[in-house]
Motif scaffolding. Structure first.
Motif, mmCIF file in Angstrom:
data_model
loop_
_atom_site.group_PDB
_atom_site.id
_atom_site.type_symbol
_atom_site.label_atom_id
_atom_site.label_comp_id
_atom_site.label_asym_id
_atom_site.label_seq_id
_atom_site.Cartn_x
_atom_site.Cartn_y
_atom_site.Cartn_z
ATOM 1 N N ASN A 1 0.806 -1.221 0.000
ATOM 2 C CA ASN A 1 0.000 0.000 0.000
ATOM 3 C C ASN A 1 0.834 1.264 0.000
ATOM 4 O OD1 ASN A 1 -2.778 -0.607 -0.110
ATOM 5 N ND2 ASN A 1 -2.748 -1.348 1.992
ATOM 6 N N ARG A 2 2.073 1.159 0.498
ATOM 7 C CA ARG A 2 2.949 2.326 0.591
ATOM 8 C C ARG A 2 4.310 1.919 0.032
ATOM 9 N NH1 ARG A 2 3.357 3.038 6.637
ATOM 10 N NH2 ARG A 2 2.981 0.792 6.657
ATOM 11 N N ILE A 3 4.727 2.545 -1.049
ATOM 12 C CA ILE A 3 5.984 2.179 -1.696
ATOM 13 C C ILE A 3 7.034 3.221 -1.333
ATOM 14 C CG2 ILE A 3 7.128 1.696 -3.887
ATOM 15 C CD1 ILE A 3 4.400 0.850 -4.982
ATOM 16 N N LEU A 4 8.019 2.786 -0.559
ATOM 17 C CA LEU A 4 9.070 3.654 -0.044
ATOM 18 C C LEU A 4 10.339 3.399 -0.845
ATOM 19 C CD1 LEU A 4 6.923 3.216 2.259
ATOM 20 C CD2 LEU A 4 8.779 3.470 3.882
ATOM 21 N N VAL A 5 10.862 4.433 -1.499
ATOM 22 C CA VAL A 5 11.988 4.250 -2.415
ATOM 23 C C VAL A 5 13.126 5.191 -2.033
ATOM 24 C CG1 VAL A 5 12.705 4.192 -4.833
ATOM 25 C CG2 VAL A 5 10.326 3.678 -4.234
ATOM 26 N N ASP A 6 14.334 4.654 -1.977
ATOM 27 C CA ASP A 6 15.515 5.468 -1.709
ATOM 28 C C ASP A 6 15.571 6.622 -2.717
ATOM 29 O OD1 ASP A 6 18.455 6.232 -2.196
ATOM 30 O OD2 ASP A 6 18.587 5.026 -0.349
ATOM 31 N N GLU A 7 15.847 7.821 -2.212
ATOM 32 C CA GLU A 7 15.818 9.012 -3.061
ATOM 33 C C GLU A 7 16.787 8.930 -4.235
ATOM 34 O OE1 GLU A 7 16.842 12.372 -0.660
ATOM 35 O OE2 GLU A 7 18.915 11.720 -0.328
ATOM 36 N N ASN A 8 17.826 8.103 -4.113
ATOM 37 C CA ASN A 8 18.808 7.995 -5.191
ATOM 38 C C ASN A 8 18.335 7.143 -6.364
ATOM 39 O OD1 ASN A 8 20.830 9.584 -3.892
ATOM 40 N ND2 ASN A 8 21.294 7.845 -2.561
ATOM 41 N N VAL A 9 17.288 6.361 -6.155
ATOM 42 C CA VAL A 9 16.791 5.519 -7.264
ATOM 43 C C VAL A 9 15.303 5.746 -7.522
ATOM 44 C CG1 VAL A 9 18.538 3.737 -6.966
ATOM 45 C CG2 VAL A 9 16.388 3.563 -5.700
ATOM 46 N N ILE A 10 14.711 6.756 -6.899
ATOM 47 C CA ILE A 10 13.258 6.933 -7.022
ATOM 48 C C ILE A 10 12.851 7.264 -8.455
ATOM 49 C CG2 ILE A 10 13.235 9.391 -6.339
ATOM 50 C CD1 ILE A 10 10.591 8.724 -4.851
ATOM 51 N N GLU A 11 13.666 8.041 -9.163
ATOM 52 C CA GLU A 11 13.305 8.392 -10.544
ATOM 53 C C GLU A 11 13.325 7.155 -11.429
ATOM 54 O OE1 GLU A 11 12.087 11.185 -11.450
ATOM 55 O OE2 GLU A 11 12.434 12.186 -9.519
ATOM 56 N N ALA A 12 14.368 6.358 -11.307
ATOM 57 C CA ALA A 12 14.490 5.155 -12.139
ATOM 58 C C ALA A 12 13.392 4.151 -11.804
ATOM 59 C CB ALA A 12 15.869 4.525 -11.952
ATOM 60 N N PHE A 13 13.159 3.935 -10.504
ATOM 61 C CA PHE A 13 12.129 2.981 -10.117
ATOM 62 C C PHE A 13 10.754 3.446 -10.578
ATOM 63 C CE2 PHE A 13 8.814 1.490 -7.256
ATOM 64 C CZ PHE A 13 9.027 0.132 -7.286
ATOM 65 N N SER A 14 10.446 4.724 -10.393
ATOM 66 C CA SER A 14 9.129 5.246 -10.776
ATOM 67 C C SER A 14 8.897 5.083 -12.276
ATOM 68 C CB SER A 14 9.021 6.722 -10.393
ATOM 69 O OG SER A 14 9.156 6.898 -9.001
ATOM 70 N N GLU A 15 9.928 5.330 -13.060
ATOM 71 C CA GLU A 15 9.813 5.189 -14.515
ATOM 72 C C GLU A 15 9.560 3.733 -14.898
ATOM 73 O OE1 GLU A 15 12.704 5.739 -18.420
ATOM 74 O OE2 GLU A 15 13.000 7.037 -16.661
ATOM 75 N N LYS A 16 10.287 2.825 -14.291
ATOM 76 C CA LYS A 16 10.120 1.407 -14.608
ATOM 77 C C LYS A 16 8.759 0.885 -14.144
ATOM 78 C CE LYS A 16 15.076 0.223 -14.442
ATOM 79 N NZ LYS A 16 15.193 -0.466 -15.756
ATOM 80 N N LEU A 17 8.330 1.285 -12.944
ATOM 81 C CA LEU A 17 7.032 0.833 -12.441
ATOM 82 C C LEU A 17 5.902 1.361 -13.308
ATOM 83 C CD1 LEU A 17 5.425 -0.670 -10.250
ATOM 84 C CD2 LEU A 17 5.335 1.478 -8.969
ATOM 85 N N THR A 18 5.982 2.626 -13.692
ATOM 86 C CA THR A 18 4.946 3.207 -14.545
ATOM 87 C C THR A 18 4.848 2.472 -15.874
ATOM 88 O OG1 THR A 18 5.263 5.371 -13.515
ATOM 89 C CG2 THR A 18 4.169 5.327 -15.653
ATOM 90 N N ALA A 19 5.982 2.157 -16.471
ATOM 91 C CA ALA A 19 5.980 1.426 -17.744
ATOM 92 C C ALA A 19 5.330 0.059 -17.589
ATOM 93 C CB ALA A 19 7.414 1.280 -18.256
#
Length: 463
Positions: A269-287
């Protein structure tokens, strides 16, 4: 006579209209269950085991039929429904084996004239209240250990999805499990729940559902000091550490978050992502999310089915609107397909970024296909955010650093934790929560314990 209309949440089709049991009928069912218990408790463990194995085989023979029932009354994709039947059967298989492993023991006495013997016996008649999101698995996870232990069993399925339970119990009767040993009642939750908690025959209540309802059952059970197993609400965090394999983490996040359209108590329910990889993870998850297909669960290649009802839909929409109003960015989704006339509500999988802890979606269980992403700077901060709610059912984290992994294991206050694993549930493992997420465990060797009483016998004057 009050009735329940069982509806397909994808189409609005009325599948069946069934009669609710009256108060007198329920009391008679409970009385019959007590009679059944007295007989079933005397059946030897090997015979109980055999009957449970026969039930499991019978369910597998009817797997396609049962999966279709689940999809039509629950809405989940048919492939998920098939998986649920396999999962449900695994509990029966497991506890069929545990039935013959209910051991006592002899304790060395402090006197040569004594002997101490400890034995186990079934607790009595068990009443279960099960949810709509897993109508097969949540029933068998309770019924199998109860029957294995020698208890009789009565279940009230959710009003939205009783047909699966009714058919499963019919199959149990077909293989020879007595009709007064495993039964069901249909009715409104508050009414049936009060009859269960007030009953002199029921010695244990096992419940899967919301924390507020669980608290009511706990309070009402105090009058007769019933034993309780409570699997209550969750608000699972999923933590992405900087060193995580992001592609793998995304694939597991999809499994955890979007199964059954996010309508599970253990979904992320809550996705916590290290600030150093949040952009990459968000892009991959969205795709990955953009590849998911929304539709009727009976159609092929559908990944996301409908929301169970309008109440659940409204809660999801309110959480998303609250987040957006407070600054959340919609990366994908926030789209809906609604037909109020036929009571069908579809929510397209949604990814939200720029989340903060003030948003309702970070404080309340969502039960929908919404993935909010919040950043963290340190592992300590991630743990603080993860532990900040009253819930402690499931948590997930992704890291390849064993030191970080063990730190998270030690500091996360959750009963079920997946390390690089978005689907940790298994019949042979103990399932249950901490804090306000429940009492007791279901599954594993721990799962039969709540259905047993311990009796201690001290024998004297042996010399």
């Amino acid at each position: 006579m009050e009735t329940l209309k069982i509806m397909n949440p994808a189409t609005g089709e009325i599948l069946k209209e069934i009669s609710c049991h009256t108060e007198q009928e329920i009391k008679l069912i409970l009385e019959n269950g007590q009679t059944g218990f007295k007989k079933w408790a005397k059946v030897n463990a090997h015979e109980r085991s055999r009957l449970l194995k026969d039930w499991a085989r019978k369910i597998q023979e009817h797997k396609a039929e049962l999966a279709e029932i689940i999809t039509k009354e629950n809405g989940k994709p048919l492939s998920e429904a098939v998986g649920e039947i396999n999962y449900a059967t695994s509990y029966i298989d497991w506890y069929a084996e545990e039935a013959v492993r209910i051991y006592g023991r002899t304790i060395p006495a402090s006197s040569e004239t004594k002997r101490i013997v400890v034995s186990r016996q079934p607790i009595g008649m068990v009443a279960a209240i099960t949810p709509w999101n897993f109508p097969a698995a949540m029933m068998t996870r309770k019924a199998a250990p109860a029957l294995a232990a020698g208890c009789s069993f009565v279940v009230k399925p959710a009003e939205e999805t009783p047909l699966t339970t009714m058919r499963l119990i019919e199959l149990a009767h077909e293989v020879g499990i007595p009709t007064d040993v495993i039964q069901y009642v249909n009715g409104q939750g508050p009414v049936v729940g009060k009859l269960f908690t007030d009953s002199e025959f029921i010695r244990k209540i096992t419940f899967t559902g919301s924390t507020p309802v669980g608290k009511v059952l706990m309070k009402n059970s105090a009058e007769t000091v019933k034993h309780l197993t409570m699997e209550l609400g969750g608000h699972a965090p999923l933590i992405i550490v900087e060193d995580a394999d992001l592609d793998y983490a995304v694939s597991q996040t999809i499994i955890s978050k979007f199964r059954n359209a996010g309508q599970t108590c253990v979904c992320a329910n809550r996705i916590l992502v290290d600030e150093n990889v949040i952009e990459a993870f968000s892009e991959k998850l969205t795709a990955a999310v953009n590849k998911l297909t929304v539709g009727n669960g009976m159609d092929t290649n559908v990944d996301i089915g409908p929301i169970i009802n309008e109440k659940g839909f409204n809660k999801i929409v309110a959480q998303v609107e609250d987040a957006v109003a407070k600054g959340a960015e919609v990366l994908t989704g926030n789209k809906y397909d609604v037909n109020k006339e036929q009571s069908s509500f579809f929510v397209y999988p949604t990814v939200l970024k720029n989340i903060d802890v003030s948003m309702a979606i970070m404080q309340e269980e969502t039960f929908g296909p919404i993935a909010p992403i919040i950043s963290f700077k340190t592992i300590e901060e991630a743990v603080e955010i993860a532990n900040s709610t009253p819930y402690g059912l499931a948590a997930y984290f992704f890291t390849n650093d064993y030191r970080v992994g063990m730190y998270l294991h030690d500091h996360l206050d959750f009963g079920i934790i997946g390390w690089n694993d978005g689907a940790p549930s298994a019949a042979h493992s103990p399932f249950g929560g901490m804090k306000e997420s429940g009492l007791g465990r279901e599954g594993g060797i721990e799962g039969i314990e709540p259905y047993l009483e311990t009796k201690y016998l001290s024998i004297g004057n042996l010399v």
